[in-house]
Enzyme design. Structure first.
Site, PDB file in Angstrom:
ATOM      1  N   TYR A 137       0.821  -1.212   0.000  1.00  0.00           N
ATOM      2  CA  TYR A 137       0.000   0.000   0.000  1.00  0.00           C
ATOM      3  C   TYR A 137       0.859   1.268   0.000  1.00  0.00           C
ATOM      4  CZ  TYR A 137      -4.488  -2.284   0.970  1.00  0.00           C
ATOM      5  OH  TYR A 137      -5.638  -3.013   0.896  1.00  0.00           O
ATOM      6  N   LYS A 182       3.687 -15.126   2.928  1.00  0.00           N
ATOM      7  CA  LYS A 182       3.953 -15.848   1.675  1.00  0.00           C
ATOM      8  C   LYS A 182       5.472 -16.025   1.585  1.00  0.00           C
ATOM      9  CE  LYS A 182       2.661 -17.565  -2.373  1.00  0.00           C
ATOM     10  NZ  LYS A 182       1.837 -18.787  -2.536  1.00  0.00           N
ATOM     11  N   ASP A 215      -2.108 -18.542   0.859  1.00  0.00           N
ATOM     12  CA  ASP A 215      -3.051 -19.250  -0.025  1.00  0.00           C
ATOM     13  C   ASP A 215      -3.756 -20.378   0.725  1.00  0.00           C
ATOM     14  OD1 ASP A 215      -0.548 -20.484   0.060  1.00  0.00           O
ATOM     15  OD2 ASP A 215      -0.453 -20.934  -2.076  1.00  0.00           O
ATOM     16  N   ASP A 239      -6.302  -7.236   4.375  1.00  0.00           N
ATOM     17  CA  ASP A 239      -7.452  -6.637   3.700  1.00  0.00           C
ATOM     18  C   ASP A 239      -8.310  -7.739   3.088  1.00  0.00           C
ATOM     19  OD1 ASP A 239      -9.061  -4.590   2.488  1.00  0.00           O
ATOM     20  OD2 ASP A 239      -8.015  -4.970   0.602  1.00  0.00           O
ATOM     21  N   ASP A 243     -12.211  -9.502   4.582  1.00  0.00           N
ATOM     22  CA  ASP A 243     -13.475  -9.567   3.826  1.00  0.00           C
ATOM     23  C   ASP A 243     -13.920 -11.026   3.718  1.00  0.00           C
ATOM     24  OD1 ASP A 243     -13.313  -6.773   3.366  1.00  0.00           O
ATOM     25  OD2 ASP A 243     -14.002  -6.987   1.292  1.00  0.00           O
TER      26      ASP A 243
HETATM   27  C1  IPM Z   1     -10.396  -1.369   3.894  1.00  0.00           C
HETATM   28  C2  IPM Z   1     -10.467  -0.831   2.488  1.00  0.00           C
HETATM   29  C3  IPM Z   1      -9.271   0.062   2.222  1.00  0.00           C
HETATM   30  C4  IPM Z   1      -8.015  -0.805   2.274  1.00  0.00           C
HETATM   31  C5  IPM Z   1      -9.286   0.861   0.895  1.00  0.00           C
HETATM   32  C6  IPM Z   1     -10.563   1.607   0.701  1.00  0.00           C
HETATM   33  C7  IPM Z   1      -8.115   1.790   0.832  1.00  0.00           C
HETATM   34  O1  IPM Z   1     -10.573  -1.873   1.573  1.00  0.00           O
HETATM   35  O2  IPM Z   1     -10.339  -0.567   4.832  1.00  0.00           O
HETATM   36  O3  IPM Z   1     -10.429  -2.588   4.075  1.00  0.00           O
HETATM   37  O4  IPM Z   1      -7.670  -1.477   1.299  1.00  0.00           O
HETATM   38  O5  IPM Z   1      -7.376  -0.794   3.331  1.00  0.00           O
HETATM   39 MN    MN Z   2     -10.924  -3.814   2.485  1.00  0.00          MN
END
Ligand code: IPM
Ligand code: MN
Ligand code: NAD
Length: 344
Positions: A137, A182, A215, A239, A243
């Protein structure tokens, strides 16, 4: 006490409004003198000021006790020019928020909310600790039409300080840290693993430490979520895995997060984005944001009793089937907000 609200874009303002009312009530109950300020951030700040993180917004955040964020981004700002997401990265960096805590827990009796089998998710209770100010990032970027690159870079010090947060958290939980990397391919992951191992040996040998490649971990997280206690991982992997992990309790709309540094104001936000597909329809699940309120009260404002009330309100609402469409329910975002407000 001063809280800065950054409602942001899409469903951000919708879920922030729910939280605002809850925070107002809880601080009044506790007799706290609460000052709040709202600031433009993300896409709306690009529209109003040409900058996703205007100077006034950053200064207000730096001068606060805690920052609460809805979400940023959307298709309107995907067409070239400044990006809302850059504002979020800039804010995390400016506040030094290197540790992002993303708890994932399946409440007893709520297993049916998950699309996964009940027996797999029952009892799952994971704390994902995502490094937040390093890695790909923030490494050097080269934009280009033919060739482009993002450098994934970590220093030993960056790994060590976030690993310490994970070991300390594990001591207060079930005593297991799973570090996900990784290391079979990436040099940055080999430094990551070496650093985590050395810190473990030197200071945290009472905690159990295991390592997994990202993975295989992505597979096992869904196959055997109850195995995990604290997951420690770098920025991009965290990240993606968080999710993914949101389907364990049932929806990305459930998960909150706390971004912490070394002592300054923390940033509290749901893990989801601005959800352009449902924005403006009062359909968003506010519970991820409300979970972030609980994290803010506990980790940012030293109000653990108020945090307990928020947790109890969420648990009660879920138990009584008060949910939004993402979890098969019929309540609107604001109706669920009213129901939670009555419970705190
Ligand atoms: C999160 C989001 C952010 C990230 C983006 C919007 C920059 O996906 O907070 O999880 O990737 O950190
Ligand atoms: Mn995210
Ligand atoms: P998203 O998280 O916004 O949405 C993914 C899916 O989950 C969508 O179908 C959405 O409707 C659903 N969803 C998300 N939150 C929900 C909620 N609270 N209740 C019910 N359903 C919910 O991810 P995306 O669509 O990939 O990204 C949209 C925008 O948000 C992009 O611009 C992205 O950069 C941004 N984003 C911002 C943040 C942040 O501000 N922290 C986080 C992630 C993505």
């Amino acid at each position: 006490m001063k809280i800065v609200y950054l409602p942001g874009d899409g469903i951000g303002p919708e879920v922030t409004d729910v939280c605002r009312a809850i925070i107002q009530k809880l601080t009044a109950q506790a007799g706290v003198n609460l000052q709040t300020e709202d600031h433009d951030f993300g896409g709306i700040a690009i529209d109003n000021h040409g900058d996703p993180l205007p100077k006034a917004t950053l200064e207000a955040c730096q001068d606060s006790d805690a920052v609460f964020l809805g979400a940023v981004g959307g298709p309107k700002w995907d067409k070239g020019g400044p990006r809302p997401e850059a504002g979020l990265l800039g804010l995390r960096k400016a506040l030094g928020l290197f540790a992002n805590l993303r708890p994932v827990a399946v409440q007893k009796g709520m297993e049916h909310l998950s699309p996964l089998k009940t027996e797999r998710v029952a009892g799952a209770d994971i704390l994902i600790i995502r490094e937040l100010t390093g890695g790909m990032y923030f490494g050097e970027k080269k934009e280009g039409d033919e060739v482009a690159s993002d450098l994934c870079i970590y220093s030993k010090e960056e790994v060590e300080r976030v690993a310490r947060v994970a070991f300390e958290a594990a001591r207060k939980r079930r005593g297991l840290v799973t570090s996900i990397d990784k290391a079979n391919v990436l040099a940055s992951s080999r430094l990551w693993r070496k650093t985590v191992v050395a810190l473990h040996e030197a200071e945290y040998s009472d905690v159990k430490l295991t390592h997994e490649l990202v993975d295989a971990a992505a597979m096992k997280l869904i196959q055997a979520p109850t195995y995990y206690d604290v997951i420690l991982t770098e920025n991009l992997f965290g990240d993606i895995l968080s999710d993914e992990a949101s389907v364990i309790p049932g929806s990305i709309g459930l998960l909150g997060s706390a971004s912490l540094g070394s002592g300054g104001p923390g940033l509290f936000e749901p893990i989801h984005g601005s959800a352009p597909d449902i924005a403006g329809q009062d359909k968003a699940n506010p519970l991820g944001a409300v979970n972030s309120v609980s994290l803010m009260l506990r980790h940012g404002l030293d109000m653990p009793e108020a945090a307990d009330r928020v947790d109890a309100a969420i648990a009660g609402a879920l138990k009584d089937g008060e949910t939004t469409p993402d979890l098969g329910g019929y309540l609107t975002c604001s109706q669920l907000g009213e129901a939670l407000l009555a419970r705190v």
